[in-house]
Design a protein around this motif. Structure first.
Motif, PDB file in Angstrom:
ATOM      1  N   ASN A 183       0.838  -1.211   0.000  1.00 13.21           N
ATOM      2  CA  ASN A 183       0.000   0.000   0.000  1.00 13.21           C
ATOM      3  C   ASN A 183       0.868   1.254   0.000  1.00 13.21           C
ATOM      4  OD1 ASN A 183      -2.711  -0.258   0.024  1.00 13.21           O
ATOM      5  ND2 ASN A 183      -2.997  -0.020   2.227  1.00 13.21           N
ATOM      6  N   ILE A 184       1.859   1.216   0.892  1.00 14.31           N
ATOM      7  CA  ILE A 184       2.749   2.377   1.057  1.00 14.31           C
ATOM      8  C   ILE A 184       3.521   2.644  -0.239  1.00 14.31           C
ATOM      9  CG2 ILE A 184       4.936   3.041   2.185  1.00 14.31           C
ATOM     10  CD1 ILE A 184       3.767   1.847   4.793  1.00 14.31           C
ATOM     11  N   LEU A 185       4.048   1.559  -0.845  1.00 11.59           N
ATOM     12  CA  LEU A 185       4.854   1.743  -2.056  1.00 11.59           C
ATOM     13  C   LEU A 185       3.985   2.200  -3.227  1.00 11.59           C
ATOM     14  CD1 LEU A 185       7.286  -1.305  -1.712  1.00 11.59           C
ATOM     15  CD2 LEU A 185       7.674   1.092  -1.081  1.00 11.59           C
ATOM     16  N   ARG A 186       2.758   1.717  -3.261  1.00  9.98           N
ATOM     17  CA  ARG A 186       1.854   2.162  -4.324  1.00  9.98           C
ATOM     18  C   ARG A 186       1.500   3.652  -4.163  1.00  9.98           C
ATOM     19  NH1 ARG A 186      -3.905  -0.130  -3.642  1.00  9.98           N
ATOM     20  NH2 ARG A 186      -3.765   1.420  -2.002  1.00  9.98           N
ATOM     21  N   ASP A 187       1.358   4.094  -2.899  1.00  7.11           N
ATOM     22  CA  ASP A 187       0.789   5.423  -2.652  1.00  7.11           C
ATOM     23  C   ASP A 187       1.814   6.505  -2.329  1.00  7.11           C
ATOM     24  OD1 ASP A 187      -1.630   4.164  -2.987  1.00  7.11           O
ATOM     25  OD2 ASP A 187      -2.070   3.994  -0.846  1.00  7.11           O
ATOM     26  N   GLN A 221       0.590  -8.603  -6.826  1.00  8.86           N
ATOM     27  CA  GLN A 221       0.749  -8.132  -8.205  1.00  8.86           C
ATOM     28  C   GLN A 221       0.869  -6.618  -8.301  1.00  8.86           C
ATOM     29  OE1 GLN A 221      -1.491 -10.390 -11.406  1.00  8.86           O
ATOM     30  NE2 GLN A 221      -2.405 -11.239  -9.562  1.00  8.86           N
ATOM     31  N   ILE A 222       0.452  -5.931  -7.242  1.00  4.51           N
ATOM     32  CA  ILE A 222       0.617  -4.466  -7.250  1.00  4.51           C
ATOM     33  C   ILE A 222       2.109  -4.129  -7.320  1.00  4.51           C
ATOM     34  CG2 ILE A 222       0.252  -2.329  -5.925  1.00  4.51           C
ATOM     35  CD1 ILE A 222      -2.307  -3.597  -4.809  1.00  4.51           C
ATOM     36  N   LEU A 223       2.924  -4.969  -6.679  1.00  5.21           N
ATOM     37  CA  LEU A 223       4.381  -4.735  -6.732  1.00  5.21           C
ATOM     38  C   LEU A 223       4.885  -4.892  -8.170  1.00  5.21           C
ATOM     39  CD1 LEU A 223       5.461  -6.699  -3.501  1.00  5.21           C
ATOM     40  CD2 LEU A 223       5.229  -4.214  -3.746  1.00  5.21           C
ATOM     41  N   ASP A 224       4.353  -5.915  -8.869  1.00  2.00           N
ATOM     42  CA  ASP A 224       4.735  -6.094 -10.287  1.00  2.00           C
ATOM     43  C   ASP A 224       4.331  -4.861 -11.093  1.00  2.00           C
ATOM     44  OD1 ASP A 224       5.284  -8.624  -9.353  1.00  2.00           O
ATOM     45  OD2 ASP A 224       3.516  -9.565 -10.241  1.00  2.00           O
ATOM     46  N   ILE A 266       4.079  -1.813 -10.053  1.00  5.84           N
ATOM     47  CA  ILE A 266       4.994  -0.680  -9.785  1.00  5.84           C
ATOM     48  C   ILE A 266       6.235  -0.825 -10.679  1.00  5.84           C
ATOM     49  CG2 ILE A 266       6.435   0.482  -8.052  1.00  5.84           C
ATOM     50  CD1 ILE A 266       4.420  -0.464  -5.897  1.00  5.84           C
ATOM     51  N   GLU A 267       6.721  -2.058 -10.777  1.00 11.35           N
ATOM     52  CA  GLU A 267       7.883  -2.290 -11.649  1.00 11.35           C
ATOM     53  C   GLU A 267       7.531  -1.980 -13.105  1.00 11.35           C
ATOM     54  OE1 GLU A 267      10.142  -5.911  -9.213  1.00 11.35           O
ATOM     55  OE2 GLU A 267       8.599  -6.401 -10.681  1.00 11.35           O
ATOM     56  N   ALA A 268       6.339  -2.437 -13.511  1.00 15.88           N
ATOM     57  CA  ALA A 268       5.927  -2.206 -14.901  1.00 15.88           C
ATOM     58  C   ALA A 268       5.793  -0.709 -15.192  1.00 15.88           C
ATOM     59  CB  ALA A 268       4.607  -2.924 -15.174  1.00 15.88           C
ATOM     60  N   ASN A 269       5.507   0.069 -14.162  1.00 20.47           N
ATOM     61  CA  ASN A 269       5.424   1.533 -14.333  1.00 20.47           C
ATOM     62  C   ASN A 269       6.802   2.189 -14.234  1.00 20.47           C
ATOM     63  OD1 ASN A 269       2.668   1.493 -14.593  1.00 20.47           O
ATOM     64  ND2 ASN A 269       2.224   2.126 -12.483  1.00 20.47           N
ATOM     65  N   ASP A 270       7.836   1.380 -14.322  1.00 21.12           N
ATOM     66  CA  ASP A 270       9.214   1.865 -14.194  1.00 21.12           C
ATOM     67  C   ASP A 270       9.401   2.657 -12.893  1.00 21.12           C
ATOM     68  OD1 ASP A 270      11.871   2.215 -14.846  1.00 21.12           O
ATOM     69  OD2 ASP A 270      11.497   4.081 -15.938  1.00 21.12           O
ATOM     70  N   TYR A 271       8.784   2.173 -11.822  1.00 24.67           N
ATOM     71  CA  TYR A 271       8.925   2.729 -10.461  1.00 24.67           C
ATOM     72  C   TYR A 271       8.364   4.142 -10.325  1.00 24.67           C
ATOM     73  CZ  TYR A 271      11.966  -1.298 -10.395  1.00 24.67           C
ATOM     74  OH  TYR A 271      12.450  -2.561 -10.521  1.00 24.67           O
ATOM     75  N   ASN A 272       7.520   4.538 -11.261  1.00 25.98           N
ATOM     76  CA  ASN A 272       6.885   5.854 -11.096  1.00 25.98           C
ATOM     77  C   ASN A 272       5.647   5.708 -10.212  1.00 25.98           C
ATOM     78  OD1 ASN A 272       5.719   8.293 -11.128  1.00 25.98           O
ATOM     79  ND2 ASN A 272       5.472   8.458 -13.370  1.00 25.98           N
ATOM     80  N   ASN A 273       5.871   5.742  -8.927  1.00 23.99           N
ATOM     81  CA  ASN A 273       4.730   5.695  -8.007  1.00 23.99           C
ATOM     82  C   ASN A 273       4.426   7.102  -7.492  1.00 23.99           C
ATOM     83  OD1 ASN A 273       7.143   5.683  -6.697  1.00 23.99           O
ATOM     84  ND2 ASN A 273       6.720   3.944  -5.364  1.00 23.99           N
ATOM     85  N   ALA A 291      -0.262   2.251  -9.487  1.00 25.79           N
ATOM     86  CA  ALA A 291      -0.107   0.846  -9.878  1.00 25.79           C
ATOM     87  C   ALA A 291      -1.393   0.105  -9.540  1.00 25.79           C
ATOM     88  CB  ALA A 291       1.066   0.235  -9.122  1.00 25.79           C
ATOM     89  N   TYR A 292      -1.939  -0.586 -10.525  1.00 23.08           N
ATOM     90  CA  TYR A 292      -3.142  -1.363 -10.225  1.00 23.08           C
ATOM     91  C   TYR A 292      -3.142  -2.667 -11.006  1.00 23.08           C
ATOM     92  CZ  TYR A 292      -5.215  -0.085 -14.681  1.00 23.08           C
ATOM     93  OH  TYR A 292      -5.449   0.037 -16.022  1.00 23.08           O
ATOM     94  N   VAL A 293      -3.960  -3.589 -10.512  1.00 24.23           N
ATOM     95  CA  VAL A 293      -4.067  -4.886 -11.174  1.00 24.23           C
ATOM     96  C   VAL A 293      -5.345  -4.848 -12.016  1.00 24.23           C
ATOM     97  CG1 VAL A 293      -4.224  -7.373 -10.785  1.00 24.23           C
ATOM     98  CG2 VAL A 293      -2.911  -5.955  -9.208  1.00 24.23           C
TER      99      VAL A 293
END
Ligand SMILES: CC(C)=CCC/C(C)=C/CC/C(C)=C/CC/C(C)=C/[C@@H]1[C@@H](COP(=O)(O)OP(=O)(O)O)[C@]1(C)CC/C=C(\C)CC/C=C(\C)CCC=C(C)C
Ligand code: MN
Length: 389
Positions: free
Chosen positions: A259-263, A341-344, A346-353, A358-360
């Motif tokens: 949650n924290i890394l996504r937000d 998968q939210i972590l995946d 974040i990676e797919a967004n090239d770490y632009n959080n 990031a969503y599934v």
């Protein structure tokens, strides 16, 4: 949300709600603290200046002890026995649970679907816990958050102890009050969640992972501890109760770290940074970099470390799911697979959080559900057999 959660109709108020109820952060320089709580426990015994993980692990042991005796007696199907004492208004109680289910369906659809596989008693108990957690979070995150004073938090905690003693204040409390009278759920994780919300009101920076871990325990690890006594442990499970609680705790921590890394961007816009300050500094990053929100190589490298740690907690959680009673495994697997998968993403967004959420997507969610179902078929013994092969 608030309308659903807070408005109690005069008619409901008029009915006696009572009738519903049957009787020290250590600094670690440039090194991620990725120890998990099991190893932390032995350190707790040896080391008087204990870390958050160690202190939390003591709570885990306490929770586990509560149900251990019951496991020995193979009496974990507690939810099935509903005693009648002649004073309970079952219609109203059923309605209270139904309302909890409605709230759950509205705010956490996938999770709600998962609960439909559980036994009716367990399912509605989980709904009641869900609603209490949501309402508690609403206090500090909802539209009235700016009016929430320490006194209001005190009142919320008093309400909690009242409902645990069979004195619910409204319909939702009544459902939870019934739940805690039927399942061996302890009040401590609930109190700790309130403590986490208090912490959130006064703190917007975390010096190190030890401090962040404690926050994650308060607001999310507690959910695991609240849920296991209701979900039940498979009668065939040979694993210690402590290990199962540890996995449940890990799932809560993993979810909150995710949650924290996504937000990160969203939180920064509210002036909040839920990232270990010492680790940021080690990566050559400061609060200003977070507020600026530019994805740099330093940021990518920092994020890789954070994602790795969150995944370790998911891995730890996975070890415990097969030990849960069969009907409870699917919703837990589903939520674990979806959240991870939210972590995946974040990676797919090239770490632009900072600016990309990031969503599934629906398709991935749909694929995850049968995958979760497949894993849920593996009970404790089968999993052990597979590992041995
Ligand atoms: C052995 C084993 C693995 C057992 C499983 C144990 C188990 C069921 C663990 C559940 C873990 C879980 C779902 C934790 C919730 C973590 C979480 C997301 C907490 C959020 C806190 C505050 O975050 P924040 O404000 O940053 O986020 P928002 O932007 O507001 O979203 C919470 C919002 C706290 C409130 C928590 C809830 C509303 C969720 C409560 C969920 C349940 C009671 C059901 C859990 C059951 C299943 C099947 C997942
Ligand atoms: Mn929240």
């Amino acid at each position: 949300m608030s309308a659903i959660l807070w408005v109690v109709s005069p008619k409901e108020n008029a009915q006696s709600l009572l009738s519903l109820i049957p009787r020290n952060g250590r600094r670690r320089r440039c090194k991620f603290n990725s120890r998990l709580s099991l190893s932390a426990y032995s350190n707790a015994v040896a080391n008087p200046s204990r870390s958050s993980e160690e202190r939390v692990y003591e709570l885990v042991l306490k929770q586990a002890a509560l149900v251990r005796e019951l496991r020995k007696e193979s009496a974990l199907d507690l939810g099935k026995t509903i005693e009648t004492d002649g004073t309970t208004d079952w219609n109203l109680l059923n309605k209270a649970y139904e309302r909890c289910g409605e709230v759950c369906a509205e705010y956490a659809k996938t999770f709600y679907l998962g609960t439909l596989l559980m036994t009716p008693e367990r399912r509605r108990a989980i709904w009641a816990i869900y609603v209490w957690c949501r309402r508690t979070d609403e206090l500090v995150d909802g539209p009235n958050a700016s009016h929430i004073t320490p006194k209001a938090m005190e009142r919320w905690e008093k309400r909690l102890t009242d409902l645990f003693e069979g004195r619910p204040y409204d319909m939702y409390d009544a459902a939870l009050s019934d739940t805690v009278s039927k399942f061996p759920v302890d009040v401590q994780p609930f109190k700790d969640m309130i403590e986490g919300m208090r912490l959130d009101l006064r703190k917007s920076r975390y010096d190190n992972f030890d401090e962040l871990y404690l926050y994650c325990y308060y607001v999310a690890g507690t959910v695991g501890l609240m849920s296991v006594p209701v979900m039940g442990i498979a009668p065939k499970s040979k694993v210690s109760t402590e290990r199962i609680y540890n996995a449940a705790l890990a799932l809560g921590i993993a979810n909150q770290l995710t949650n924290i890394l996504r937000d990160v961007g969203e939180d920064a816009r509210r002036g909040r940074i839920y990232l270990p300050q010492d680790e940021l500094a080690c990566s050559g990053l400061s609060d200003e970099d977070i507020f600026r929100g530019k994805v740099t190589d330093k940021w990518r490298s920092f994020m890789k470390g954070q994602i790795k740690r969150a995944r370790m907690f998911f891995d730890e959680a996975e070890k415990g799911v097969a030990e849960l009673s069969s009907a409870s495994r699917w919703p837990v697997w589903a939520s674990l697979l979806l959240y991870r998968q939210i972590l995946d993403a974040i990676e797919a967004n090239d770490y632009n959080n900072f600016t990309k959420r990031a969503y599934v997507g629906k398709a991935k969610k749909l694929v995850s559900l049968p995958a979760a179902y497949g894993r849920a078929l593996l009970g404790p013994s089968k999993l052990v057999e597979l590992v041995k092969r």
